[in-house]
Write an enzyme that holds these catalytic residues in place. Structure first.
Site, mmCIF file in Angstrom:
data_model
loop_
_atom_site.group_PDB
_atom_site.id
_atom_site.type_symbol
_atom_site.label_atom_id
_atom_site.label_comp_id
_atom_site.label_asym_id
_atom_site.label_seq_id
_atom_site.Cartn_x
_atom_site.Cartn_y
_atom_site.Cartn_z
ATOM 1 N N LYS A 7 37.732 45.336 45.641
ATOM 2 C CA LYS A 7 36.777 46.052 46.490
ATOM 3 C C LYS A 7 35.693 45.095 46.975
ATOM 4 O O LYS A 7 35.399 44.095 46.336
ATOM 5 C CB LYS A 7 36.155 47.220 45.721
ATOM 6 C CG LYS A 7 35.482 46.828 44.427
ATOM 7 C CD LYS A 7 35.159 48.048 43.580
ATOM 8 C CE LYS A 7 34.471 47.680 42.293
ATOM 9 N NZ LYS A 7 33.147 47.068 42.457
ATOM 10 N N CYS A 48 28.402 49.909 39.786
ATOM 11 C CA CYS A 48 29.837 50.105 40.006
ATOM 12 C C CYS A 48 30.458 51.115 39.054
ATOM 13 O O CYS A 48 31.343 51.879 39.442
ATOM 14 C CB CYS A 48 30.555 48.759 39.949
ATOM 15 S SG CYS A 48 30.003 47.643 41.273
ATOM 16 N N ASP A 83 35.112 45.839 36.836
ATOM 17 C CA ASP A 83 34.420 44.578 37.165
ATOM 18 C C ASP A 83 34.002 43.729 35.961
ATOM 19 O O ASP A 83 32.875 43.215 35.925
ATOM 20 C CB ASP A 83 33.180 44.876 38.019
ATOM 21 C CG ASP A 83 33.501 45.517 39.355
ATOM 22 O OD1 ASP A 83 34.688 45.765 39.631
ATOM 23 O OD2 ASP A 83 32.565 45.785 40.124
#
Length: 211
Positions: free
Chosen positions: A113, A158, A15
């Site tokens: 996601k 994450c 990310d």
């Protein structure tokens, strides 16, 4: 301690997107500082996977979708307690884009996601309902990849969830601490490191791989 990077090791870059970088809607403090470290590490790995938060505008994890709620408050959903976030990484927006400063042209896969409106997804392996899989574990297995090294944003969400699920899937897993940065809300970073240790994830630094 130093590690020799093997041909079947994989670097998972979590990310590194504009909404998590300075100026983004959910900016992680000093998040941009990891990019040169991640780029240097990626050059050492033959196998690199990226993850990308990718939300619809009405995602259930957004505080804007819950009347009277503010970012960083929580709600109880069908799958458990959900932290509410500022709107971020909405598909098709610049904030959702992976940073152009990442220099990893040989990355083989991007796992998106959080695209299911009704379920949040921190981990690159499975969504927050803990049953919906992304396919990453199967990909690593079919490629006969071995150790998993995790970097990116944010350490306490994450990155941690991805590493914990990697270890639970039977992969020897490492978090490269200086190639991550944390949100650290309400003790979340301390809890993440404790959870990672309990899961058997090893905490290392980039110097142990780059030396």
């Amino acid at each position: 301690m130093s590690f020799e990077i093997k041909s079947d090791d994989v670097l998972v870059v979590v990310d590194v997107q504009y909404d998590f970088l300075p100026g983004g809607s959910l900016a992680v403090a000093d998040g941009d500082a990891i990019i040169p470290v991640v780029n240097a590490l990626a050059k050492k790995f033959a196998n690199v996977v990226l993850t990308q938060d990718w939300h619809p505008a009405d995602h259930i994890s957004f505080a804007s979708q819950h009347v009277g709620k503010s970012p960083f408050e929580t709600v109880d959903l069908d799958y458990g307690t959900q932290v509410l976030w500022p709107d971020h990484c909405v598909w098709g927006t610049r904030g959702a884009e992976i940073s152009a400063d990442l220099d990893i042209p040989h990355a083989q896969m991007i796992i998106r996601k959080g695209f299911n409106r009704a379920i949040d997804s921190y981990s690159g392996f499975q969504e927050a309902d803990r049953t919906t899989l992304t396919g990453l574990a199967s990909y690593l297995g079919e490629r006969n990849l071995g150790r998993v090294f995790v970097v990116g944003l944010a350490t306490d969400f994450c990155v941690a969830w991805t590493a914990i699920d990697s270890a639970a899937g039977g992969f020897e897993t490492f978090v490269i601490e200086d190639a991550t940065r944390a949100i650290d809300a309400n003790g979340s970073l301390e809890k993440a490191w404790a959870d990672l240790e309990e899961a058997g994830v090893t905490r290392i630094t980039s110097a142990e791989l780059l030396s």
